[in-house]
Design a protein around this motif. Structure first.
Motif, mmCIF file in Angstrom:
data_model
loop_
_atom_site.group_PDB
_atom_site.id
_atom_site.type_symbol
_atom_site.label_atom_id
_atom_site.label_comp_id
_atom_site.label_asym_id
_atom_site.label_seq_id
_atom_site.Cartn_x
_atom_site.Cartn_y
_atom_site.Cartn_z
ATOM 1 N N ASP A 41 0.836 -1.211 0.000
ATOM 2 C CA ASP A 41 0.000 0.000 0.000
ATOM 3 C C ASP A 41 0.866 1.254 0.000
ATOM 4 O O ASP A 41 1.906 1.304 0.656
ATOM 5 N N LEU A 42 0.412 2.273 -0.712
ATOM 6 C CA LEU A 42 1.012 3.595 -0.634
ATOM 7 C C LEU A 42 0.116 4.410 0.280
ATOM 8 O O LEU A 42 -1.020 4.750 -0.083
ATOM 9 N N LEU A 43 0.616 4.687 1.484
ATOM 10 C CA LEU A 43 -0.158 5.438 2.467
ATOM 11 C C LEU A 43 0.135 6.924 2.329
ATOM 12 O O LEU A 43 1.280 7.323 2.073
ATOM 13 N N GLU A 44 -0.904 7.721 2.496
ATOM 14 C CA GLU A 44 -0.780 9.178 2.422
ATOM 15 C C GLU A 44 -1.365 9.783 3.683
ATOM 16 O O GLU A 44 -2.525 9.529 4.011
ATOM 17 N N ALA A 45 -0.544 10.570 4.393
ATOM 18 C CA ALA A 45 -1.010 11.312 5.571
ATOM 19 C C ALA A 45 -1.133 12.769 5.181
ATOM 20 O O ALA A 45 -0.169 13.391 4.733
ATOM 21 N N ARG A 46 -2.328 13.309 5.351
ATOM 22 C CA ARG A 46 -2.630 14.695 5.001
ATOM 23 C C ARG A 46 -2.974 15.428 6.291
ATOM 24 O O ARG A 46 -3.975 15.101 6.930
ATOM 25 N N CYS A 47 -2.131 16.391 6.681
ATOM 26 C CA CYS A 47 -2.297 17.094 7.960
ATOM 27 C C CYS A 47 -2.573 18.573 7.727
ATOM 28 O O CYS A 47 -1.927 19.211 6.890
ATOM 29 N N THR A 48 -3.522 19.122 8.487
ATOM 30 C CA THR A 48 -3.859 20.541 8.388
ATOM 31 C C THR A 48 -4.031 21.141 9.777
ATOM 32 O O THR A 48 -4.472 20.478 10.715
ATOM 33 N N GLU A 49 -3.687 22.395 9.862
ATOM 34 C CA GLU A 49 -3.841 23.146 11.103
ATOM 35 C C GLU A 49 -5.322 23.425 11.362
ATOM 36 O O GLU A 49 -6.026 23.898 10.477
ATOM 37 N N VAL A 50 -5.779 23.115 12.568
ATOM 38 C CA VAL A 50 -7.146 23.416 12.990
ATOM 39 C C VAL A 50 -7.165 24.737 13.738
ATOM 40 O O VAL A 50 -8.026 25.591 13.522
ATOM 41 N N SER A 51 -6.175 24.905 14.645
ATOM 42 C CA SER A 51 -6.110 26.098 15.475
ATOM 43 C C SER A 51 -4.680 26.305 15.939
ATOM 44 O O SER A 51 -3.970 25.342 16.244
ATOM 45 N N ALA A 59 -3.014 29.204 18.613
ATOM 46 C CA ALA A 59 -3.206 30.398 19.440
ATOM 47 C C ALA A 59 -2.131 30.410 20.515
ATOM 48 O O ALA A 59 -1.957 29.421 21.225
ATOM 49 N N GLY A 60 -1.410 31.524 20.606
ATOM 50 C CA GLY A 60 -0.317 31.573 21.564
ATOM 51 C C GLY A 60 0.725 30.531 21.201
ATOM 52 O O GLY A 60 1.160 30.434 20.066
ATOM 53 N N ARG A 61 1.074 29.719 22.173
ATOM 54 C CA ARG A 61 2.097 28.696 21.943
ATOM 55 C C ARG A 61 1.534 27.329 21.559
ATOM 56 O O ARG A 61 2.288 26.411 21.293
ATOM 57 N N THR A 62 0.224 27.189 21.567
ATOM 58 C CA THR A 62 -0.351 25.862 21.333
ATOM 59 C C THR A 62 -1.116 25.803 20.015
ATOM 60 O O THR A 62 -1.633 26.796 19.523
ATOM 61 N N GLY A 63 -1.177 24.595 19.481
ATOM 62 C CA GLY A 63 -1.904 24.381 18.240
ATOM 63 C C GLY A 63 -2.558 23.014 18.232
ATOM 64 O O GLY A 63 -2.188 22.127 19.009
ATOM 65 N N VAL A 64 -3.532 22.876 17.356
ATOM 66 C CA VAL A 64 -4.219 21.607 17.150
ATOM 67 C C VAL A 64 -4.206 21.333 15.651
ATOM 68 O O VAL A 64 -4.500 22.224 14.843
ATOM 69 N N TYR A 65 -3.854 20.087 15.303
ATOM 70 C CA TYR A 65 -3.722 19.686 13.906
ATOM 71 C C TYR A 65 -4.426 18.357 13.705
ATOM 72 O O TYR A 65 -4.328 17.470 14.553
ATOM 73 N N ASP A 66 -5.115 18.224 12.585
ATOM 74 C CA ASP A 66 -5.780 16.971 12.238
ATOM 75 C C ASP A 66 -5.127 16.369 11.010
ATOM 76 O O ASP A 66 -4.758 17.091 10.066
ATOM 77 N N ALA A 67 -4.994 15.041 11.037
ATOM 78 C CA ALA A 67 -4.455 14.320 9.884
ATOM 79 C C ALA A 67 -5.320 13.102 9.621
ATOM 80 O O ALA A 67 -5.904 12.528 10.544
ATOM 81 N N THR A 68 -5.378 12.736 8.367
ATOM 82 C CA THR A 68 -5.994 11.474 7.972
ATOM 83 C C THR A 68 -4.955 10.684 7.191
ATOM 84 O O THR A 68 -4.099 11.267 6.513
ATOM 85 N N VAL A 69 -5.032 9.376 7.308
ATOM 86 C CA VAL A 69 -4.149 8.495 6.555
ATOM 87 C C VAL A 69 -5.025 7.637 5.649
ATOM 88 O O VAL A 69 -5.935 6.956 6.127
#
Length: 150
Positions: free
Chosen positions: A99-109, A111-121
């Protein structure tokens, strides 16, 4: 007047190149960065025989590693040294040999020093194998890549 989107894209590309040069783990697993931009990254990895678990499926830890690597490139794309403070992953389907796996990650938020990111594989058939949520912590005033512009 500067072209901010183009400038942010160039910076993300410089950071990608600098981070990739030292990312021996992702390189050893055969990953490739196929897309990069401000707050986003796409990485791929081919499932090799040495990546299979005792059930003959891609080891879940390696799927998580692919998602985590995409997360790292996405959250550092602005050239502020950023590390993971944690992540969660849910496996939906197994990866198979070849299988050729692809992980696609994007910034959700971010703010300040913290962030939240979502990825799908996903695999090459478009089947979603895993969903990932990463939490980041930025080290203010420290570049991710010293040679990249700011």
């Amino acid at each position: 007047m500067t072209d901010e989107p183009a400038s942010a894209q160039r910076l993300a590309e410089q950071v990608r190149d600098g981070l990739w040069a030292g990312d021996r783990a992702s390189q050893a697993l055969g990953m490739q960065v196929t897309e990069i931009g401000p707050g986003r990254a796409v990485l791929t990895m081919r499932v090799r025989e040495d990546m299979l678990n005792g059930h003959g499926m891609c080891h879940g830890g390696l799927i998580a590693t692919l998602a985590d690597s995409a997360f790292a490139f996405a959250c550092n794309a602005g050239n502020e040294l950023t590390v993971a403070s944690g992540f969660a992953i849910d496996f939906l389907a197994p990866g198979q040999l070849g299988d050729l796996l692809e992980a696609r990650c994007t910034e959700v938020s971010r703010a300040g020093r913290t962030g939240v990111y979502d990825a799908t594989v996903h695999n090459q058939r478009g089947e979603c194998l895993a969903v990932f949520r990463g939490r980041s912590y930025a080290m203010r005033g420290k570049p991710a890549v010293a040679s990249a512009g700011r």
